[in-house]
Scaffold this active site. Structure first.
Site, mmCIF file in Angstrom:
data_model
loop_
_atom_site.group_PDB
_atom_site.id
_atom_site.type_symbol
_atom_site.label_atom_id
_atom_site.label_comp_id
_atom_site.label_asym_id
_atom_site.label_seq_id
_atom_site.Cartn_x
_atom_site.Cartn_y
_atom_site.Cartn_z
ATOM 1 N N GLY A 11 -13.347 6.843 28.273
ATOM 2 C CA GLY A 11 -11.952 6.447 28.132
ATOM 3 C C GLY A 11 -11.540 6.538 26.680
ATOM 4 C CB SER A 12 -8.706 5.060 24.911
ATOM 5 O OG SER A 12 -8.886 3.715 25.292
ATOM 6 C CB THR A 13 -11.453 5.888 20.334
ATOM 7 O OG1 THR A 13 -11.981 7.204 20.570
ATOM 8 C CG2 THR A 13 -12.137 5.293 19.125
ATOM 9 C CD GLU A 14 -6.041 0.680 22.073
ATOM 10 O OE1 GLU A 14 -5.610 1.783 22.500
ATOM 11 O OE2 GLU A 14 -5.381 -0.361 22.101
ATOM 12 N N GLY B 220 -13.151 1.737 24.038
ATOM 13 C CA GLY B 220 -14.588 1.882 23.736
ATOM 14 C C GLY B 220 -15.061 0.813 22.759
ATOM 15 C CD GLU C 60 -19.442 11.368 26.543
ATOM 16 O OE1 GLU C 60 -18.647 12.023 25.835
ATOM 17 O OE2 GLU C 60 -20.669 11.465 26.453
ATOM 18 C CB CYS D 254 -11.680 13.610 26.461
ATOM 19 S SG CYS D 254 -12.841 14.428 27.527
HETATM 20 P P1 NAP Z 1 -8.650 3.721 28.882
HETATM 21 O O1 NAP Z 1 -7.424 2.909 28.876
HETATM 22 O O2 NAP Z 1 -9.611 3.589 27.783
HETATM 23 O O3 NAP Z 1 -9.332 3.397 30.288
HETATM 24 C C1 NAP Z 1 -10.548 3.913 30.685
HETATM 25 C C2 NAP Z 1 -11.201 2.961 31.660
HETATM 26 O O4 NAP Z 1 -11.481 1.725 31.008
HETATM 27 C C3 NAP Z 1 -10.326 2.596 32.858
HETATM 28 O O5 NAP Z 1 -11.138 2.424 33.996
HETATM 29 C C4 NAP Z 1 -9.728 1.282 32.406
HETATM 30 O O6 NAP Z 1 -9.259 0.473 33.442
HETATM 31 C C5 NAP Z 1 -10.895 0.654 31.708
HETATM 32 N N1 NAP Z 1 -10.546 -0.416 30.773
HETATM 33 C C6 NAP Z 1 -9.362 -0.630 30.145
HETATM 34 N N2 NAP Z 1 -9.442 -1.742 29.373
HETATM 35 C C7 NAP Z 1 -10.694 -2.231 29.513
HETATM 36 C C8 NAP Z 1 -11.402 -3.337 28.970
HETATM 37 N N3 NAP Z 1 -10.806 -4.187 28.117
HETATM 38 N N4 NAP Z 1 -12.689 -3.537 29.329
HETATM 39 C C9 NAP Z 1 -13.298 -2.699 30.179
HETATM 40 N N5 NAP Z 1 -12.691 -1.633 30.739
HETATM 41 C C10 NAP Z 1 -11.409 -1.392 30.401
HETATM 42 O O7 NAP Z 1 -8.388 5.265 28.950
HETATM 43 P P2 NAP Z 1 -7.454 6.060 29.950
HETATM 44 O O8 NAP Z 1 -6.075 5.811 29.543
HETATM 45 O O9 NAP Z 1 -7.842 5.785 31.346
HETATM 46 O O10 NAP Z 1 -7.928 7.579 29.650
HETATM 47 C C11 NAP Z 1 -7.470 8.310 28.584
HETATM 48 C C12 NAP Z 1 -8.456 8.250 27.413
HETATM 49 O O11 NAP Z 1 -9.782 8.518 27.836
HETATM 50 C C13 NAP Z 1 -8.172 9.271 26.372
HETATM 51 O O12 NAP Z 1 -8.243 8.701 25.114
HETATM 52 C C14 NAP Z 1 -9.281 10.320 26.541
HETATM 53 O O13 NAP Z 1 -9.626 11.070 25.435
HETATM 54 C C15 NAP Z 1 -10.399 9.500 26.988
HETATM 55 N N6 NAP Z 1 -11.327 10.319 27.778
HETATM 56 C C16 NAP Z 1 -12.505 10.713 27.235
HETATM 57 C C17 NAP Z 1 -13.377 11.503 27.949
HETATM 58 C C18 NAP Z 1 -14.686 11.967 27.393
HETATM 59 O O14 NAP Z 1 -15.504 12.459 28.133
HETATM 60 N N7 NAP Z 1 -14.921 11.812 26.123
HETATM 61 C C19 NAP Z 1 -13.060 11.873 29.247
HETATM 62 C C20 NAP Z 1 -11.861 11.452 29.778
HETATM 63 C C21 NAP Z 1 -10.992 10.681 29.035
HETATM 64 P P3 NAP Z 1 -7.690 0.596 33.827
HETATM 65 O O15 NAP Z 1 -7.599 1.854 34.591
HETATM 66 O O16 NAP Z 1 -7.367 -0.573 34.632
HETATM 67 O O17 NAP Z 1 -6.927 0.622 32.541
#
Ligand code: NAP
Ligand code: MG
Length: 501
Positions: A252-255, A257, A274, A308
């Site tokens: 997910g997002s770096t934030e 993470g 990731e 990503c």
């Molecule tokens: P995200 O907001 O970071 O969410 C990713 C996952 O984390 C979701 O299942 C989310 O649940 C969960 N989450 C959110 N807040 C959390 C917390 N406080 N504690 C534990 N889990 C939590 O990212 P996104 O908006 O879904 O995806 C976009 C981002 O992911 C982009 O920055 C992208 O670059 C990155 N990404 C990276 C890769 C890679 O392989 N490097 C692949 C795909 C995406 P919710 O759905 O309920 O928010």
């Protein structure tokens, strides 16, 4: 689930699947959340509610972790041979392949991506990943180690290592490749003998839940894979902080993470991440410019730019800059944006209203800071979640649109003069996920590949994924790797056994 069914039957199956609120998978059973709450998932092409999903939170996570712990410590899974595990994982890949159409349709409805893409990429790559990892299950070997213990010169020792599973794994995944991200996480964890609690993204929980049905059909014992949909702040946070979870694997997002890392400190669970990217895509003037142009367009526009590793910073050697940027802009104009279900659509909607607002905000900020749109720059009409494929020029390296991940179909293009200047500017972000290089000069290609701080470098191609090829980030793009042999290291731990003989 059978094979060879008609399009109408597929539609009917998908309609059946989304008609009733979907339950969560805990200990081999489909159950409602303890709270009884559900949450909606939307079809991003219409903005309408697609389905209701059981909303897991801390209480459900606690039950799922107990089930996973029991399955890991004392269930049939803990006694299975590696070959038995391998067969189950292989069967899951087969079942997925037999149901490509149903998964592809459900993915398009939930995520928005063009059906042809879901059918040709997401689902087959997921099936392939399971098969690749099935092959590893019985090849995770330790070593024997010759000892020369100095303080017991007369004694002899036999020492060897075992590769053992880490234990109970929490896996938290995003919405951009919902099924594929589930496969990347589940495949290696299962091959190594772990048990899992998977939390799909709130925007796209459906294909992970359908995969849960196949997991049960394949014959995985109860509690080996638990799937708890819910919100990140509740279900996700409970998993990341849980004292009886041995590892959390997050995409997910770096934030977020960084939040996961903090949450994991309570029991010092292992963490792999990731995360985001702002990947440079570099075109030298000696490249085959036609393929560099087509490749650079797809590097950013594939999956609506919600990738990503998207090639979101286009660097072009100065004398080729106008030609390449005009070429990429022309490709952008040819893209047919629309519902993923329409046959001629080449770009679907963004996944959510929130994502649309985020992308539009970035484009506005970029233009306020002095960037100019060669093409695109706006959302499309009043239709929900659609945005124009966009090429921004006249950018400076310190602008927000150059430094921050937009996660939409927006590329910033800039000229460069020398390879040295290129490397330092290309490396000038907090990210280091991927990079692309286009040139016919092999030495230049490999010298540039060595100079770029990125976990993946594609030369004369982009977005090539293979279950055997490790993928992951340098710098703030992550910890650890997905896929390939590398990921198995991260789902096993080494036990050293030392015997006096
Ligand atoms: P995200 O907001 O970071 O969410 C990713 C996952 O984390 C979701 O299942 C989310 O649940 C969960 N989450 C959110 N807040 C959390 C917390 N406080 N504690 C534990 N889990 C939590 O990212 P996104 O908006 O879904 O995806 C976009 C981002 O992911 C982009 O920055 C992208 O670059 C990155 N990404 C990276 C890769 C890679 O392989 N490097 C692949 C795909 C995406 P919710 O759905 O309920 O928010
Ligand atoms: Mg959805």
């Amino acid at each position: 689930m059978g094979t060879a069914i008609s399009p109408n039957q597929i539609d009917a199956r998908v309609s059946d699947f989304i008609e009733k609120p979907r339950k969560m998978l805990i200990d081999g059973k489909w159950v409602n959340s303890v709270s009884g709450k559900t949450f909606p998932t939307y079809n991003p092409a219409t903005g309408e509610v697609l389905a209701q999903i059981a909303e897991g939170d801390k209480q459900d996570v606690d039950i799922a972790v107990k089930a996973a712990r029991k399955a890991f410590e004392s269930g049939p899974w803990s006694k299975m041979s590696a070959t038995q595990r391998s067969k189950l994982i292989w069967k899951l890949g087969d079942l997925l392949e037999q149901n490509v159409e149903q998964f592809a349709l459900l993915e398009t409805l939930d995520n928005g991506k063009p059906l042809a893409v879901a059918r040709a990429a997401d689902v087959p790559l997921a099936a392939d990943l399971f098969r690749y990892m099935a092959g590893w299950a019985n090849k995770l070997e330790g070593t024997t180690i010759p000892l020369s213990v100095p303080y017991t010169p007369k004694a002899k020792y036999l020492a060897y290592t075992l590769r053992e599973p880490v234990g109970v794994i929490a896996q938290i995944i995003p919405w951009n490749f919902p099924l594929l991200m589930a496969a990347w996480k589940l495949g290696p964890a299962l091959a190594a003998g772990n048990t899992i609690i998977l939390k799909p993204a709130e925007q796209t929980p459906l294909t992970a839940l359908l995969l849960g049905e196949l997991i049960m059909e394949a014959g995985f014992p109860d509690g080996v894979v638990n799937i708890v949909p819910g919100y990140g702040e509740t279900a996700g946070a409970a998993l990341a902080a849980h004292d009886d979870v041995d590892k959390v694997a997050f995409t997910g997002s770096t934030e977020v993470g960084k939040l996961i890392v903090h949450a994991a400190t309570g029991n010092l669970k292992k963490v792999t991440l990731e995360l985001g990217g702002k990947s440079p895509n570099v075109v030298f003037k000696d490249a085959d410019l036609d393929s560099a142009i087509a490749g650079s367009a797809s590097a950013i526009f594939f999956n609506q730019g919600q990738t990503c590793c998207a090639g979101s910073r286009l660097f072009v050697e100065r004398s080729a800059f106008d030609q390449v940027v005009e070429g990429v802009s022309a490709q952008a104009k040819k893209i047919k944006v629309g519902s993923g279900l329409e046959a001629d659509t080449t770009m679907g909607p963004l996944v959510s209203d929130e994502q649309l607002r985020r992308v539009v905000k970035y484009m506005d900020i970029g233009m306020a800071e002095g960037a100019r749109a060669m093409t695109g720059g706006k959302k499309i009409g009043e239709k929900v979640y659609f945005v124009e494929p966009t090429v921004l020029v006249d950018t400076k390296d310190d602008m927000k649109v150059v430094q921050e991940e937009i996660f939409g179909p927006v590329v910033v293009a800039t000229p460069f003069d020398t390879p040295e200047e290129l490397a330092s500017r290309a490396n000038n972000t907090v990210y280091g996920l991927a990079a692309g290089i286009w040139t016919k000069d092999l030495s230049k290609a490999h010298r540039t590949a060595a100079a770029l701080r990125a976990g993946t470098v594609w030369i004369n191609c982009f977005n090539i994924f293979d279950a055997a090829l490790p993928f992951g980030g340098y710098k703030q793009s992550g910890w650890g790797r997905e896929m390939g042999k590398d990921v198995l290291e991260l789902y096993t731990q080494t036990k050293a056994v030392c015997t006096r003989i």
